[in-house]
Design a protein around this motif. Sequence first.
Motif, short mmCIF file in Angstrom:
data_model
loop_
_atom_site.label_atom_id
_atom_site.label_comp_id
_atom_site.label_asym_id
_atom_site.label_seq_id
_atom_site.Cartn_x
_atom_site.Cartn_y
_atom_site.Cartn_z
N LEU A 155 22.07 37.11 36.17
CA LEU A 155 22.40 37.60 37.57
C LEU A 155 23.08 36.32 38.32
O LEU A 155 24.18 36.57 38.78
CB LEU A 155 21.38 38.08 38.25
N ALA A 156 22.46 35.21 38.02
CA ALA A 156 23.05 34.08 38.61
C ALA A 156 24.45 33.58 38.03
O ALA A 156 25.26 33.35 38.84
CB ALA A 156 22.11 32.81 38.51
N GLU A 157 24.40 33.88 36.88
CA GLU A 157 25.85 33.60 36.17
C GLU A 157 26.90 34.59 36.76
O GLU A 157 28.10 34.07 37.10
CB GLU A 157 25.57 33.62 34.71
N MET A 158 26.43 35.86 36.83
CA MET A 158 27.69 36.80 37.22
C MET A 158 27.92 36.37 38.55
O MET A 158 29.15 36.85 39.20
CB MET A 158 26.95 38.12 37.08
N LYS A 159 27.01 36.19 39.59
CA LYS A 159 27.34 35.72 41.23
C LYS A 159 28.24 34.55 40.86
O LYS A 159 28.90 34.66 41.72
CB LYS A 159 26.06 35.35 41.73
N ARG A 160 28.12 33.76 40.11
CA ARG A 160 29.00 32.58 40.11
C ARG A 160 30.69 33.00 39.39
O ARG A 160 31.40 32.55 40.03
CB ARG A 160 28.60 31.40 39.11
N LYS A 161 30.32 33.74 38.53
CA LYS A 161 31.78 34.34 37.91
C LYS A 161 32.46 35.19 38.87
O LYS A 161 33.85 34.90 38.78
CB LYS A 161 31.20 35.06 36.60
#
Length: 213
Positions: A155-161
């Motif tokens: 989820l953290a990765e997708m928020k950044r992406k």
Amino acid sequence: MTDTIADLRKEYTKASLDIESADSNPFKQFERWFQEAQKGELLEPNAMVLSTTDKSGQPFQRTVLMKALDTDGIVFYTNYKSRKAQQIEENHQVSILFPWYAMERQVCIQGVAEKVSTATSLKYFTSRPHGSQLGAWVSQQSSVISSRNVLEMKLAEMKRKFKEGKVPLPDFWGGYKIKPTSFEFWQGRQSRLHDRLLYEKESENWKASRLAP
């Protein structure tokens, strides 16, 4: 414990159902009951239990949410790589159950599930809350994961992406429309003599029959 469970019982007295008062069109009858379920402030009135089968014939059930209803069918959305989606691709025949217990009612619908268009899925996807859009990208639904931490990291990765601009529709996510072949409306009655109306599709028309409880 067994005796206590065996003693659990309740008389159903809230309403009745007969062919004369029911709509001749099961979609209209369903819409009538669904509106009453909404007015009754039931928890998740659009929640339905979806049943599918695997290659061996083993049935599986899970609760999903109805997100659209028209004169052609009922739509829900999911990950196209999930277990339910894989089973639907193997056997398009499914069953759904709306368990409106507080109203002493349930509706069981059998039909055929087909993917909706990408345009339809996109329209619904863009209406979802931002967190739900990200969630669609995070979860490889039905796959085994080592811990919840895997989801949190993804989820953290997708928020950044996707921190800039809109979240795009995943190519592995979308809707299914269930096109009914039968509806069964069940209304609880006293002494377990429940009302059951079965609508079956005959060519372009619907035939209604009363079933013994």
